[in-house]
Design a protein around this motif. Sequence first.
Motif, mmCIF file in Angstrom:
data_model
loop_
_atom_site.group_PDB
_atom_site.id
_atom_site.type_symbol
_atom_site.label_atom_id
_atom_site.label_comp_id
_atom_site.label_asym_id
_atom_site.label_seq_id
_atom_site.Cartn_x
_atom_site.Cartn_y
_atom_site.Cartn_z
ATOM 1 N N GLU A 1 36.700 35.183 43.977
ATOM 2 C CA GLU A 1 37.917 35.510 44.714
ATOM 3 C C GLU A 1 39.188 35.187 43.936
ATOM 4 O OE1 GLU A 1 38.040 34.161 48.758
ATOM 5 O OE2 GLU A 1 35.923 34.660 49.118
ATOM 6 N N HIS A 2 39.105 34.297 42.958
ATOM 7 C CA HIS A 2 40.284 33.887 42.209
ATOM 8 C C HIS A 2 40.248 34.333 40.751
ATOM 9 C CE1 HIS A 2 40.128 31.091 45.663
ATOM 10 N NE2 HIS A 2 41.435 31.224 45.627
ATOM 11 N N ALA A 3 39.271 35.146 40.377
ATOM 12 C CA ALA A 3 39.172 35.594 38.984
ATOM 13 C C ALA A 3 40.394 36.404 38.575
ATOM 14 C CB ALA A 3 37.895 36.410 38.790
ATOM 15 N N ILE A 4 40.878 37.267 39.468
ATOM 16 C CA ILE A 4 42.103 38.030 39.214
ATOM 17 C C ILE A 4 43.260 37.270 39.842
ATOM 18 C CG2 ILE A 4 43.357 40.164 39.701
ATOM 19 C CD1 ILE A 4 40.685 41.629 39.717
ATOM 20 N N SER A 5 44.199 36.839 39.009
ATOM 21 C CA SER A 5 45.288 36.037 39.562
ATOM 22 C C SER A 5 46.649 36.351 38.966
ATOM 23 C CB SER A 5 45.005 34.544 39.348
ATOM 24 O OG SER A 5 45.030 34.225 37.969
ATOM 25 N N GLU A 6 46.705 37.214 37.927
ATOM 26 C CA GLU A 6 47.978 37.388 37.234
ATOM 27 C C GLU A 6 48.540 38.803 37.268
ATOM 28 O OE1 GLU A 6 48.885 35.008 33.772
ATOM 29 O OE2 GLU A 6 46.770 34.454 33.630
ATOM 30 N N SER A 7 47.727 39.815 36.974
ATOM 31 C CA SER A 7 48.312 41.163 36.906
ATOM 32 C C SER A 7 47.307 42.293 37.049
ATOM 33 C CB SER A 7 49.059 41.342 35.578
ATOM 34 O OG SER A 7 48.167 41.219 34.479
ATOM 35 N N LEU A 8 46.021 42.020 36.940
ATOM 36 C CA LEU A 8 45.021 43.086 36.940
ATOM 37 C C LEU A 8 44.927 43.736 38.323
ATOM 38 C CD1 LEU A 8 43.179 43.936 34.551
ATOM 39 C CD2 LEU A 8 41.326 42.705 35.694
ATOM 40 N N PRO A 9 44.911 45.061 38.399
ATOM 41 C CA PRO A 9 44.743 45.713 39.702
ATOM 42 C C PRO A 9 43.411 45.345 40.339
ATOM 43 C CG PRO A 9 45.478 47.297 38.049
ATOM 44 C CD PRO A 9 45.112 46.045 37.314
ATOM 45 N N ALA A 10 43.383 45.281 41.652
ATOM 46 C CA ALA A 10 42.147 44.942 42.365
ATOM 47 C C ALA A 10 41.028 45.922 42.036
ATOM 48 C CB ALA A 10 42.412 44.932 43.872
ATOM 49 N N GLN A 11 41.378 47.186 41.778
ATOM 50 C CA GLN A 11 40.366 48.205 41.492
ATOM 51 C C GLN A 11 39.596 47.910 40.211
ATOM 52 O OE1 GLN A 11 43.489 48.796 42.434
ATOM 53 N NE2 GLN A 11 43.383 50.107 44.257
ATOM 54 N N MET A 12 40.156 47.070 39.343
ATOM 55 C CA MET A 12 39.446 46.751 38.110
ATOM 56 C C MET A 12 38.194 45.927 38.360
ATOM 57 S SD MET A 12 40.417 48.150 35.297
ATOM 58 C CE MET A 12 39.610 47.070 34.102
ATOM 59 N N MET A 13 38.137 45.184 39.451
ATOM 60 C CA MET A 13 36.925 44.404 39.719
ATOM 61 C C MET A 13 35.718 45.323 39.915
ATOM 62 S SD MET A 13 35.421 41.468 40.015
ATOM 63 C CE MET A 13 36.436 40.067 40.544
ATOM 64 N N PRO A 14 35.739 46.279 40.855
ATOM 65 C CA PRO A 14 34.573 47.168 40.956
ATOM 66 C C PRO A 14 34.385 48.032 39.714
ATOM 67 C CG PRO A 14 36.317 47.882 42.454
ATOM 68 C CD PRO A 14 36.708 46.525 41.951
ATOM 69 N N TYR A 15 35.480 48.391 39.042
ATOM 70 C CA TYR A 15 35.353 49.185 37.815
ATOM 71 C C TYR A 15 34.540 48.417 36.769
ATOM 72 C CZ TYR A 15 36.730 52.370 34.023
ATOM 73 O OH TYR A 15 36.714 53.278 32.990
ATOM 74 N N LEU A 16 34.926 47.168 36.526
ATOM 75 C CA LEU A 16 34.219 46.356 35.532
ATOM 76 C C LEU A 16 32.778 46.102 35.944
ATOM 77 C CD1 LEU A 16 36.982 43.702 34.684
ATOM 78 C CD2 LEU A 16 36.329 45.722 33.345
ATOM 79 N N GLN A 17 32.554 45.847 37.228
ATOM 80 C CA GLN A 17 31.202 45.555 37.688
ATOM 81 C C GLN A 17 30.313 46.798 37.676
ATOM 82 O OE1 GLN A 17 30.311 42.467 37.914
ATOM 83 N NE2 GLN A 17 32.430 41.829 37.592
ATOM 84 N N LEU A 18 30.897 47.969 37.937
ATOM 85 C CA LEU A 18 30.121 49.204 37.828
ATOM 86 C C LEU A 18 29.688 49.431 36.387
ATOM 87 C CD1 LEU A 18 32.000 51.707 40.169
ATOM 88 C CD2 LEU A 18 29.581 51.046 40.308
ATOM 89 N N HIS A 19 30.616 49.243 35.468
ATOM 90 C CA HIS A 19 30.303 49.413 34.047
ATOM 91 C C HIS A 19 29.192 48.457 33.622
ATOM 92 C CE1 HIS A 19 30.898 48.703 29.700
ATOM 93 N NE2 HIS A 19 31.235 49.963 29.664
#
Length: 294
Positions: free
Chosen positions: A215-233
């Motif tokens: 829940e706290h991995a993204i904390s500075e600037s990355l869009p929320a959509q990058m989480m499923p994008y990275l995990q799909l890849h």
Amino acid sequence: MPELVPEPHRPEPGGLDLRQPEQVSAAELDKFREFYAATKGSMNRSYEFWLEFRQDVVKRHKARTVQWSYGEKDATQILSMIHQYAIVGFADGVDYEIRLANKLGALRSDILDTLSIAFIHAGHPGMYPAGGAAAPLLRDYQAVQADRVRFPKEWTFDPDAFRSGMDFTGMECTPADLAALTAWYQEKIGEVPRHVTFLAKYRPDLLKAYRNRYEHAISESLPAQMMPYLQLHYNTYRGFDDGIRENLLLARAFGMTRTQVLNAVLSAVLHAGANALDIVDRVGEDLIESFPDT
């Protein structure tokens, strides 16, 4: 079999004429090496090997590479490679992809958020080499084109996007924590993954500790959509069907398009091979069809 729609020729930005794999001129080689020197700091050593012994291998490889991603060239795909290279501990790859991400306008905080997500799966075996490669570049990092469009325009940074409502002021996982997490999954993806129910039954405090990182991995600037994008890849690369399904559902909840999820999945073919798509098709065909066709 769906009707095949011819695609326009996609030129290789490095200067290679991909339509003639058996022929490589001296001018092409010069442009190719100049491109890598300008964008990644040095020539890819894999390419140098094949340019010496079988030049057609490089061209056939690059002809596939230019078909991975549709849409505008932004930092999304490059960050997915940083994520994967950090997980597998490929230091040279982390180095040159950070250099390329810089050229595409990625912020230092974009890269740190990406590495934070990667650390969840990389552990120390991945982060030792990845951190060693990244640290010298990040200490003095200045985005070359900080005003460039880094991500799809509808994507947004939202540090609260993954907040389930669990109370992380304490380490014990309470019934209220489990209820909050279950509600989050039901709201976002309509189901609760089996790993969640397994940990809730046998090691609920570990589940809470994992969620604290996630829940706290993204904390500075990355869009929320990058989480499923990275995990799909990554889950396509490792052939993990439940991970593919969960993140397709999350990608849909965050408003991603079919093109975007396909970009994430298909770029994983570089290392997973085309057979990995058998798994994607088996677990995700109906889901992928449900995405907006853009």
